[in-house]
Design an enzyme around this catalytic site. Structure first.
Site, short mmCIF file in Angstrom:
data_model
loop_
_atom_site.label_atom_id
_atom_site.label_comp_id
_atom_site.label_asym_id
_atom_site.label_seq_id
_atom_site.Cartn_x
_atom_site.Cartn_y
_atom_site.Cartn_z
CB THR A 39 -2.90 -0.01 -1.98
OG1 THR A 39 -4.01 0.85 -2.23
CG2 THR A 39 -2.50 -0.65 -3.28
NE ARG A 80 -11.29 6.34 -5.56
CZ ARG A 80 -10.15 5.76 -5.17
NH1 ARG A 80 -10.07 4.44 -5.08
NH2 ARG A 80 -9.10 6.48 -4.87
N GLY A 87 -9.33 4.00 -8.41
CA GLY A 87 -8.13 4.76 -8.06
C GLY A 87 -6.98 4.50 -9.01
CG ASP A 88 -3.12 4.87 -7.27
OD1 ASP A 88 -4.07 4.63 -6.49
OD2 ASP A 88 -1.93 4.70 -6.96
CB THR A 116 0.17 2.38 -1.13
OG1 THR A 116 -0.81 2.64 -0.10
CG2 THR A 116 1.54 2.63 -0.56
N GLY A 117 -1.72 5.00 -1.77
CA GLY A 117 -2.03 6.35 -1.33
C GLY A 117 -3.32 6.85 -1.93
N GLY A 170 -5.43 7.76 -4.44
CA GLY A 170 -5.32 7.40 -5.84
C GLY A 170 -5.55 8.52 -6.83
N1 GLY Z 1 -4.35 3.82 -3.99
C1 GLY Z 1 -5.52 3.04 -4.06
C2 GLY Z 1 -6.71 3.82 -4.40
O1 GLY Z 1 -6.72 5.05 -4.32
O2 GLY Z 1 -7.69 3.21 -4.77
#
Ligand code: GLY
Length: 306
Positions: A172, A200, A202-203, A223-224, A226
């Site tokens: 990310t 889907r 993410g965070d 980043t990671g 999510g």
């Molecule tokens: N950290 C980005 C995602 O999981 O989409």
């Protein structure tokens, strides 16, 4: 007045010296340098943290070395689906987009959501439609899908297990900044997880999870994995530990990432405070990262041991 600071990341993950080629490493470092330059030029001239984080993230979105904008990973069906958010610590105004497919710089669309709508988060075709109405530049599939991402996608599909990149290898991008007036801001952008489907998200576009900014505490970009960052409310959790818990910056970050790890997640964060402090941390072997500040200090790194 305070000294300004800028910190950026290009994703945390399984980054080892023996698996990242010298060309990939040099290309990513050059991209991080260019992103720092874009943000620092604004902050050095007395510009706002908000403008700086947007500018820094736009450079990373346009750079195919990173999983955002051009060079974003491809979903299961072979198309990009981009998420981004931006937040202003002065008044906690924020904007975010999820699942956009035709907008070249999702972070700037997130900013338009913040500036020109009463909403915080727009998604899918409606968000791209809003981008066109606002004159936010668009791009075709051939802009986003690089040959390397097409190769990785074909490899994933050939595995035939019908699933996504569970290792979440591709990161990310994000930026946090404190400007000379002591205001903080955060921005994050991603293509998400290679092979993702069913819409889907993410965070990254979830304020409080992957992106957060509050002048009373700090600005955070994550980043990671999510799903875990959403469950741990990572970005807000770090801010809350500072503001309500009286924690030091280092322990607020370390304890929050320990919680992510305990849940089974992995990744990293960058954090900037209104006092001009900035720290990064990650629980992966490496994280593409860089920082600079008003003193002229400059650092660009990838692996955990540098
Ligand atoms: N950290 C980005 C995602 O999981 O989409």
């Amino acid at each position: 007045m305070t000294g300004w600071s800028l910190m950026i990341h290009g994703g945390a993950g399984q980054l080892h010296r023996d698996t990242l080629s010298p060309e990939q490493s040099a290309g990513a470092r050059a991209g991080l340098d260019a992103s720092l330059d874009a943000g620092a030029a604004i902050l050095g001239e007395g510009g706002t943290a908000l403008d700086a984080v947007e500018a820094a993230v736009r450079v990373l979105e346009d750079d195919p070395h990173f999983n955002a904008g051009r060079g974003a990973v491809l979903g299961y069906e072979g198309a990009v689906s981009l998420d981004a958010a931006i937040m202003d610590g002065r008044d906690r105004s924020g904007g975010a987009v999820a699942g956009v497919a035709t907008t070249r710089n999702p972070v700037s669309l997130a900013r338009a959501v913040m500036a020109a709508t009463p909403h915080v988060l727009l998604s899918g075709a409606g968000a791209d439609q809003f981008a066109r109405e606002q004159g936010v530049p668009q791009a075709g599939a051939d802009w986003f899908a690089t040959p390397e991402r097409l190769r990785q996608h074909a490899e994933l599909r050939a595995r035939g297990d019908g699933w996504f990149d569970a290792e979440m290898k591709y990161g990310t991008v994000g930026a946090v900044a404190c400007d000379a007036a002591g205001n903080v801001a955060a921005a994050t952008s991603t293509g998400g997880v290679m092979g993702k489907r069913w819409g889907r998200i993410g965070d990254t576009p979830v304020l409080g999870a992957g992106t957060y900014a509050d002048n009373r505490a700090c600005a955070v970009s994550a980043t990671g994995s999510g799903e875990y960052f959403i469950r741990a409310c990572v970005a807000h959790e770090i801010a809350a530990r500072l503001r309500l818990g009286g924690a030091s910056l280092g322990s607020a970050i370390a304890d929050t990432l320990a919680d992510v790890r305990a849940l089974g997640g992995t990744g990293g964060v960058i954090v900037a405070t209104p006092a001009g402090a900035a720290e990064w941390a990650f629980i992966t072997p490496g994280m593409f990262r860089a920082r600079t500040d008003a003193s002229g200090h400059r650092e660009v790194a990838i692996f955990g041991d540098e």
